[in-house]
Design a protein around this motif. Structure first.
Motif, PDB file in Angstrom:
ATOM      1  N   MET A  58      41.781  33.614  29.264  1.00  0.00           N
ATOM      2  CA  MET A  58      40.870  34.699  29.622  1.00  0.00           C
ATOM      3  C   MET A  58      39.504  34.150  30.024  1.00  0.00           C
ATOM      4  O   MET A  58      38.882  34.640  30.958  1.00  0.00           O
ATOM      5  CB  MET A  58      40.697  35.675  28.449  1.00  0.00           C
ATOM      6  CG  MET A  58      41.855  36.617  28.258  1.00  0.00           C
ATOM      7  SD  MET A  58      41.652  37.673  26.816  1.00  0.00           S
ATOM      8  CE  MET A  58      40.174  38.582  27.226  1.00  0.00           C
ATOM      9  N   ARG A  59      39.046  33.157  29.303  1.00  0.00           N
ATOM     10  CA  ARG A  59      37.731  32.577  29.616  1.00  0.00           C
ATOM     11  C   ARG A  59      37.735  31.863  30.956  1.00  0.00           C
ATOM     12  O   ARG A  59      36.689  31.707  31.579  1.00  0.00           O
ATOM     13  CB  ARG A  59      37.313  31.613  28.504  1.00  0.00           C
ATOM     14  CG  ARG A  59      36.961  32.316  27.214  1.00  0.00           C
ATOM     15  CD  ARG A  59      36.362  31.356  26.231  1.00  0.00           C
ATOM     16  NE  ARG A  59      37.273  30.287  25.897  1.00  0.00           N
ATOM     17  CZ  ARG A  59      37.855  30.115  24.719  1.00  0.00           C
ATOM     18  NH1 ARG A  59      37.600  30.936  23.741  1.00  0.00           N
ATOM     19  NH2 ARG A  59      38.673  29.110  24.500  1.00  0.00           N
ATOM     20  N   ASN A  60      38.902  31.436  31.397  1.00  0.00           N
ATOM     21  CA  ASN A  60      39.009  30.710  32.666  1.00  0.00           C
ATOM     22  C   ASN A  60      39.489  31.594  33.810  1.00  0.00           C
ATOM     23  O   ASN A  60      39.926  31.093  34.839  1.00  0.00           O
ATOM     24  CB  ASN A  60      39.956  29.519  32.498  1.00  0.00           C
ATOM     25  CG  ASN A  60      39.385  28.485  31.555  1.00  0.00           C
ATOM     26  OD1 ASN A  60      38.177  28.310  31.476  1.00  0.00           O
ATOM     27  ND2 ASN A  60      40.252  27.828  30.808  1.00  0.00           N
ATOM     28  N   THR A  61      39.400  32.899  33.644  1.00  0.00           N
ATOM     29  CA  THR A  61      39.823  33.830  34.685  1.00  0.00           C
ATOM     30  C   THR A  61      38.903  33.710  35.897  1.00  0.00           C
ATOM     31  O   THR A  61      37.691  33.633  35.757  1.00  0.00           O
ATOM     32  CB  THR A  61      39.789  35.279  34.149  1.00  0.00           C
ATOM     33  OG1 THR A  61      40.632  35.361  33.012  1.00  0.00           O
ATOM     34  CG2 THR A  61      40.242  36.269  35.190  1.00  0.00           C
ATOM     35  N   GLU A  62      39.493  33.699  37.076  1.00  0.00           N
ATOM     36  CA  GLU A  62      38.705  33.657  38.309  1.00  0.00           C
ATOM     37  C   GLU A  62      37.858  34.912  38.426  1.00  0.00           C
ATOM     38  O   GLU A  62      38.232  35.979  37.931  1.00  0.00           O
ATOM     39  CB  GLU A  62      39.629  33.599  39.525  1.00  0.00           C
ATOM     40  CG  GLU A  62      40.416  32.328  39.663  1.00  0.00           C
ATOM     41  CD  GLU A  62      41.299  32.386  40.904  1.00  0.00           C
ATOM     42  OE1 GLU A  62      40.929  33.071  41.884  1.00  0.00           O
ATOM     43  OE2 GLU A  62      42.347  31.736  40.884  1.00  0.00           O
ATOM     44  N   ALA A  63      36.753  34.804  39.106  1.00  0.00           N
ATOM     45  CA  ALA A  63      35.839  35.939  39.270  1.00  0.00           C
ATOM     46  C   ALA A  63      36.545  37.132  39.915  1.00  0.00           C
ATOM     47  O   ALA A  63      36.305  38.275  39.542  1.00  0.00           O
ATOM     48  CB  ALA A  63      34.631  35.532  40.096  1.00  0.00           C
ATOM     49  N   ARG A  64      37.441  36.865  40.859  1.00  0.00           N
ATOM     50  CA  ARG A  64      38.148  37.957  41.539  1.00  0.00           C
ATOM     51  C   ARG A  64      39.130  38.681  40.616  1.00  0.00           C
ATOM     52  O   ARG A  64      39.562  39.782  40.912  1.00  0.00           O
ATOM     53  CB  ARG A  64      38.912  37.438  42.751  1.00  0.00           C
ATOM     54  CG  ARG A  64      38.017  37.250  43.942  1.00  0.00           C
ATOM     55  CD  ARG A  64      38.832  36.927  45.146  1.00  0.00           C
ATOM     56  NE  ARG A  64      38.806  35.480  45.298  1.00  0.00           N
ATOM     57  CZ  ARG A  64      39.647  34.775  46.009  1.00  0.00           C
ATOM     58  NH1 ARG A  64      40.621  35.374  46.643  1.00  0.00           N
ATOM     59  NH2 ARG A  64      39.538  33.486  46.110  1.00  0.00           N
ATOM     60  N   GLN A  65      39.480  38.039  39.510  1.00  0.00           N
ATOM     61  CA  GLN A  65      40.427  38.620  38.564  1.00  0.00           C
ATOM     62  C   GLN A  65      39.734  39.145  37.301  1.00  0.00           C
ATOM     63  O   GLN A  65      40.383  39.481  36.318  1.00  0.00           O
ATOM     64  CB  GLN A  65      41.467  37.569  38.173  1.00  0.00           C
ATOM     65  CG  GLN A  65      42.237  36.986  39.327  1.00  0.00           C
ATOM     66  CD  GLN A  65      43.115  38.011  40.000  1.00  0.00           C
ATOM     67  OE1 GLN A  65      43.812  38.761  39.340  1.00  0.00           O
ATOM     68  NE2 GLN A  65      43.065  38.063  41.327  1.00  0.00           N
ATOM     69  N   ALA A  66      38.417  39.230  37.319  1.00  0.00           N
ATOM     70  CA  ALA A  66      37.649  39.637  36.139  1.00  0.00           C
ATOM     71  C   ALA A  66      38.026  41.033  35.651  1.00  0.00           C
ATOM     72  O   ALA A  66      37.923  41.321  34.455  1.00  0.00           O
ATOM     73  CB  ALA A  66      36.153  39.564  36.433  1.00  0.00           C
TER      74      ALA A  66
END
Length: 134
Positions: free
Chosen positions: A46-54
C-alpha cells in the motif's frame, strides 16, 4: 504622501511578521501517533502504490476505518488492539471485492465505507474518549 508612507510601513511590518511566523514552522519527520503508538503500519504494497492508483489505497484505508469503528462499537471498548488491529481483514475485503473493480466502482465504495465509518464514529468516539484513545 503621509497616507502612502503609512501604507508602505504597514506592509513592511506585516511582511516581517509573516516571514517570522513562517520561519517558526519546522516540519518534523516524526510520524508517531498521539494514541496507541504501536499501531500496525500499512502493508508495504500500500505504501508503494503508484500515484495513479492512490484511489485504491484510499479505499482500503476507509475499509480499515469502517471496520475499526465497528469493532469499537461492538466491543464497547477502545483498547488499542481493538481500534488498530492488523490490516489483514481490510486487505481481504479489498482483494475479494475491489481489486479488479473499475475506477468509479472503487470511488463509490470508498464513499460508502466513509459514510458508514462516519456514522459509527458517532458511537465510537465517546467510548474512545473515555478510554483516552481519541
Amino acid at each position: 504622501m503621509k497616507r502612502t508612507t503609512a501604507l508602505v510601513c504597514s506592509f513592511l511590518l506585516l511582511s516581517a511578521t509573516f516571514a517570522s511566523a513562517e520561519r517558526d514552522l519546522v516540519p518534523t519527520l516524526d510520524n508517531q501517533p498521539d494514541t496507541c503508538p504501536d499501531q500496525p503500519p500499512e502493508p508495504e504494497w500500500m505504501r508503494n502504490t503508484e500515484a495513479r492508483q492512490a484511489y485504491k489505497r484510499l479505499l482500503i484505508q476507509q475499509i480499515y476505518r469502517f471496520q475499526s469503528m465497528g469493532r469499537i462499537v461492538d466491543a464497547q471498548s477502545c483498547a488499542c488492539a481493538t481500534r488498530y488491529p492488523s490490516w489483514e481483514t481490510a486487505e481481504a475485503v479489498y482483494f475479494d471485492r475491489y481489486s479488479s473493480a473499475e475506477y468509479w466502482d472503487v470511488v463509490e465504495a470508498t464513499s460508502d465505507f466513509r459514510r458508514q465509518a462516519n456514522e459509527l464514529r458517532k458511537q465510537a468516539m465517546p467510548i474512545c474518549e473515555t478510554a483516552g484513545n481519541w
